[in-house]
Scaffold this motif. Sequence first.
Motif, PDB file in Angstrom:
ATOM      1  N   THR A   1     -12.251   3.719  -8.635  1.00 52.40           N
ATOM      2  CA  THR A   1     -10.933   3.224  -8.235  1.00 52.40           C
ATOM      3  C   THR A   1     -11.085   1.923  -7.473  1.00 52.40           C
ATOM      4  O   THR A   1     -11.873   1.830  -6.514  1.00 52.40           O
ATOM      5  CB  THR A   1     -10.212   4.256  -7.355  1.00 52.40           C
ATOM      6  OG1 THR A   1     -10.119   5.497  -8.058  1.00 52.40           O
ATOM      7  CG2 THR A   1      -8.808   3.777  -6.994  1.00 52.40           C
TER       8      THR A   1
ATOM      9  N   THR B   1       0.506   0.100  -9.728  1.00 57.35           N
ATOM     10  CA  THR B   1      -0.387  -0.848 -10.410  1.00 57.35           C
ATOM     11  C   THR B   1      -1.278  -1.618  -9.437  1.00 57.35           C
ATOM     12  O   THR B   1      -2.122  -2.406  -9.872  1.00 57.35           O
ATOM     13  CB  THR B   1       0.430  -1.845 -11.252  1.00 57.35           C
ATOM     14  OG1 THR B   1       1.334  -2.571 -10.400  1.00 57.35           O
ATOM     15  CG2 THR B   1       1.224  -1.120 -12.324  1.00 57.35           C
ATOM     16  N   LYS B   2      -1.094  -1.398  -8.156  1.00 52.18           N
ATOM     17  CA  LYS B   2      -1.966  -2.094  -7.192  1.00 52.18           C
ATOM     18  C   LYS B   2      -3.384  -1.553  -7.241  1.00 52.18           C
ATOM     19  O   LYS B   2      -4.307  -2.185  -6.728  1.00 52.18           O
ATOM     20  CB  LYS B   2      -1.392  -1.972  -5.777  1.00 52.18           C
ATOM     21  CG  LYS B   2      -1.356  -0.558  -5.218  1.00 52.18           C
ATOM     22  CD  LYS B   2      -0.746  -0.535  -3.825  1.00 52.18           C
ATOM     23  CE  LYS B   2      -0.708   0.885  -3.254  1.00 52.18           C
ATOM     24  NZ  LYS B   2      -0.107   0.911  -1.905  1.00 52.18           N
ATOM     25  N   ARG B   3      -3.543  -0.402  -7.888  1.00 55.28           N
ATOM     26  CA  ARG B   3      -4.882   0.158  -8.087  1.00 55.28           C
ATOM     27  C   ARG B   3      -5.226   0.151  -9.573  1.00 55.28           C
ATOM     28  O   ARG B   3      -4.359   0.390 -10.410  1.00 55.28           O
ATOM     29  CB  ARG B   3      -4.974   1.574  -7.532  1.00 55.28           C
ATOM     30  CG  ARG B   3      -4.913   1.643  -6.013  1.00 55.28           C
ATOM     31  CD  ARG B   3      -5.126   3.054  -5.513  1.00 55.28           C
ATOM     32  NE  ARG B   3      -5.167   3.089  -4.052  1.00 55.28           N
ATOM     33  CZ  ARG B   3      -5.351   4.183  -3.328  1.00 55.28           C
ATOM     34  NH1 ARG B   3      -5.514   5.362  -3.956  1.00 55.28           N
ATOM     35  NH2 ARG B   3      -5.384   4.131  -2.013  1.00 55.28           N
ATOM     36  N   THR B   4      -6.495  -0.100  -9.852  1.00 64.42           N
ATOM     37  CA  THR B   4      -6.980  -0.049 -11.230  1.00 64.42           C
ATOM     38  C   THR B   4      -8.150   0.916 -11.306  1.00 64.42           C
ATOM     39  O   THR B   4      -8.781   1.228 -10.280  1.00 64.42           O
ATOM     40  CB  THR B   4      -7.415  -1.442 -11.712  1.00 64.42           C
ATOM     41  OG1 THR B   4      -8.436  -1.955 -10.836  1.00 64.42           O
ATOM     42  CG2 THR B   4      -6.237  -2.413 -11.738  1.00 64.42           C
TER      43      THR B   4
ATOM     44  N   GLU C   1      -8.988  -1.368  -5.559  1.00 71.03           N
ATOM     45  CA  GLU C   1      -7.746  -1.877  -4.969  1.00 71.03           C
ATOM     46  C   GLU C   1      -8.041  -3.258  -4.394  1.00 71.03           C
ATOM     47  O   GLU C   1      -8.943  -3.420  -3.582  1.00 71.03           O
ATOM     48  CB  GLU C   1      -7.233  -0.940  -3.877  1.00 71.03           C
ATOM     49  CG  GLU C   1      -5.865  -1.350  -3.351  1.00 71.03           C
ATOM     50  CD  GLU C   1      -5.249  -0.326  -2.415  1.00 71.03           C
ATOM     51  OE1 GLU C   1      -4.344  -0.704  -1.658  1.00 71.03           O
ATOM     52  OE2 GLU C   1      -5.674   0.854  -2.436  1.00 71.03           O
ATOM     53  N   GLY C   2      -7.265  -4.219  -4.857  1.00 70.45           N
ATOM     54  CA  GLY C   2      -7.507  -5.591  -4.419  1.00 70.45           C
ATOM     55  C   GLY C   2      -8.873  -6.096  -4.842  1.00 70.45           C
ATOM     56  O   GLY C   2      -9.481  -6.911  -4.133  1.00 70.45           O
TER      57      GLY C   2
ATOM     58  N   SER D   1       7.497   0.377 -15.074  1.00 72.29           N
ATOM     59  CA  SER D   1       6.360  -0.467 -15.454  1.00 72.29           C
ATOM     60  C   SER D   1       5.269   0.366 -16.114  1.00 72.29           C
ATOM     61  O   SER D   1       5.070   1.534 -15.751  1.00 72.29           O
ATOM     62  CB  SER D   1       5.794  -1.154 -14.200  1.00 72.29           C
ATOM     63  OG  SER D   1       4.596  -1.835 -14.484  1.00 72.29           O
TER      64      SER D   1
ATOM     65  N   LYS E   1       5.991   0.675 -10.572  1.00 74.11           N
ATOM     66  CA  LYS E   1       5.144  -0.521 -10.534  1.00 74.11           C
ATOM     67  C   LYS E   1       4.248  -0.543  -9.308  1.00 74.11           C
ATOM     68  O   LYS E   1       3.192  -1.188  -9.308  1.00 74.11           O
ATOM     69  CB  LYS E   1       6.036  -1.772 -10.563  1.00 74.11           C
ATOM     70  CG  LYS E   1       5.255  -3.060 -10.792  1.00 74.11           C
ATOM     71  CD  LYS E   1       6.191  -4.243 -10.965  1.00 74.11           C
ATOM     72  CE  LYS E   1       5.390  -5.508 -11.262  1.00 74.11           C
ATOM     73  NZ  LYS E   1       6.285  -6.676 -11.464  1.00 74.11           N
ATOM     74  N   THR E   2       4.634   0.187  -8.266  1.00 73.08           N
ATOM     75  CA  THR E   2       3.816   0.217  -7.044  1.00 73.08           C
ATOM     76  C   THR E   2       2.439   0.812  -7.305  1.00 73.08           C
ATOM     77  O   THR E   2       1.500   0.576  -6.539  1.00 73.08           O
ATOM     78  CB  THR E   2       4.523   1.026  -5.948  1.00 73.08           C
ATOM     79  OG1 THR E   2       4.735   2.366  -6.413  1.00 73.08           O
ATOM     80  CG2 THR E   2       5.860   0.403  -5.579  1.00 73.08           C
TER      81      THR E   2
END
Length: 449
Positions: free
Chosen positions: A417, A369-372, A419-420, A219, A366-367
Motif C-alpha cells: 500500500t 484514490t489517495k492510496r494505490t 500513499e503519497g 470515481s 474519490k477519496t
Amino acid sequence: MKKKIIIGVTICAVLSMGIIPASYVYATGNNWSNVIYPEVYIEDINVGGKQFGEAEELIQKKYGESLLNKKIQIEVNDNIYTLDYSKIEARYNIGEVVNKALSYGKQGNMIQKYKLIKGEEKKEFKLNFEYNSTPIDELIDRIEQQANKDPQNAKIFITKGDIKITPEIDGVKLQRNKLKGAILENINGELSKEGTKIKASLEIIKPEINKEKLASINSPISSFSTSFFTSSANRINNIDLATKAINGTVLMPGESFSFNEAVGERTRVRGYKEAGVIIGDRIESGLGGGICQVSSTLYNTMLNANIKADERRNHSLPLAYIGKGLDATVDWGNIDLKFTNTLNTPIYIEGYIENKNVYFNIYSSKTLTKRTYEMVTDISTIQPTIKYIDDATRLEGEKIVTKSATSGYKVKVYRKTFEGGKLINTELISNDYYTPVNGEVIRGIKKPL
C-alpha cells in the motif's frame, strides 16, 4: 299431583267469589294461544296480538331491510372502497326473537296466562346484531394488494465512466390490523346511521439505498483487464455471459459478493457452451469453460481496491492470461469467489469485454484514490520428476515423450500500500501451491547392429 291440586283450589276460590267464570278464563287463554300476548315489544314495536309471520314481517321491514342499506366507505389515498352491509350478511336474529315473543307466557297455567293477557305489564325483547366477518378480510386483502407498494432503491448506472443515478421511490404498506379494527368498531346495527367513512392508515417504507448514499460512488478506484485474444468462439461466449451477469453489481458497506450466485449455474439453457477447463493436471472440455478468466480478472480488480477475498482458490496449474498467485478458479456448487465490501462507502462493479479483453472497474469514493496498491509475488519453483520407461524394441537414444513435465510452484502474494508515493503497509494476501506435473518418457535400449 300436588301442583294440580293447588291450581284447582286457586281456580275454585276465584270462581266461588263470583269474580270471573272459569269458562271465560279458559277461553281467553285459548284465544291467544297462537298469537303474541298484549304489551309485548320487540325493540320499540308492539307485536301484541300478532301471529309469528305477521310479527316477523313487521320487524323485518323496519330492522332487516333498513340494515342492508347501510355501508362503510374506506378511503385509501385517492381510492374509495365500499363495504356494503349486504356483503357481510348483516342481520338481526329476528326469527329467534319473534319466536321468544310468541312463546312468552305460554308455559304458565290458566290463571297466569289470563293475568298476562288482561294485565298492562310491558315485556320487551331486544334484537342481537350479527354479521359475517369473512368478506371484511377479503376486502382488506384486495385493498392491501392494490395499496401496498414495495420501496425501490436508488439505482446507479455506469458506462465507461459515465455515471447516472435514478432516485429512490418510497414504498407504501397498509396498516392492516388498524384498518380491520376501525371497520369492526364502526360496524353496528344503529339504523340512525346510514354509513361511516374511514381513512385507512398507510405506513411509508423507506428504501434501504437512497440517492444520497449512491452519490458517494463518483470515481473509479481500481481497474484490471486480461486478454482472451487466442480464445475459441465458445470460450468468448462464456466470458461474455459471465461478465454481463456481474456488470452493475452494487455492494453497500458490509455486503458480500458471491461469483456463483451472481453468475448462476452454467447450463446450456442459459447459453453456456463447451470450452476448455482445467481438471487436475490436464485441460478437458467442459460446459462454461473460460469463466475462470472472468473470476480471476475480477479478483485482481478487487485486490487493487484494497478488498480481501473471503473465499478464493487458485487453479491446480498456472495460467497464460494471468500471473501466478493472481488467479481465482470457480466451479458451480463446489468452488466460489467471495468477498465483502469492507470499505466505508458503497462500490459499483463495472464489467465489459472489448477488443478481446475483459475489463473490470470498481467505482467508489474519490477519496479512496489517495492510496494505490501493488501486488508482489514471491515464487519458488518445484521441479517435476520424469519417469523413464525402457523399450527394448526401440534403438538406444530414441525417446518419445508420452507425458510432458511441467514445474510446480509455491507462490506468496503480498499487497503493498502506497500513499503519497510512500510505502505504508505490506500484507500477505495468499499462499498458493501449483502442483508439478511429472513427465513420462519412453526410451529405446536396443543396441544397434
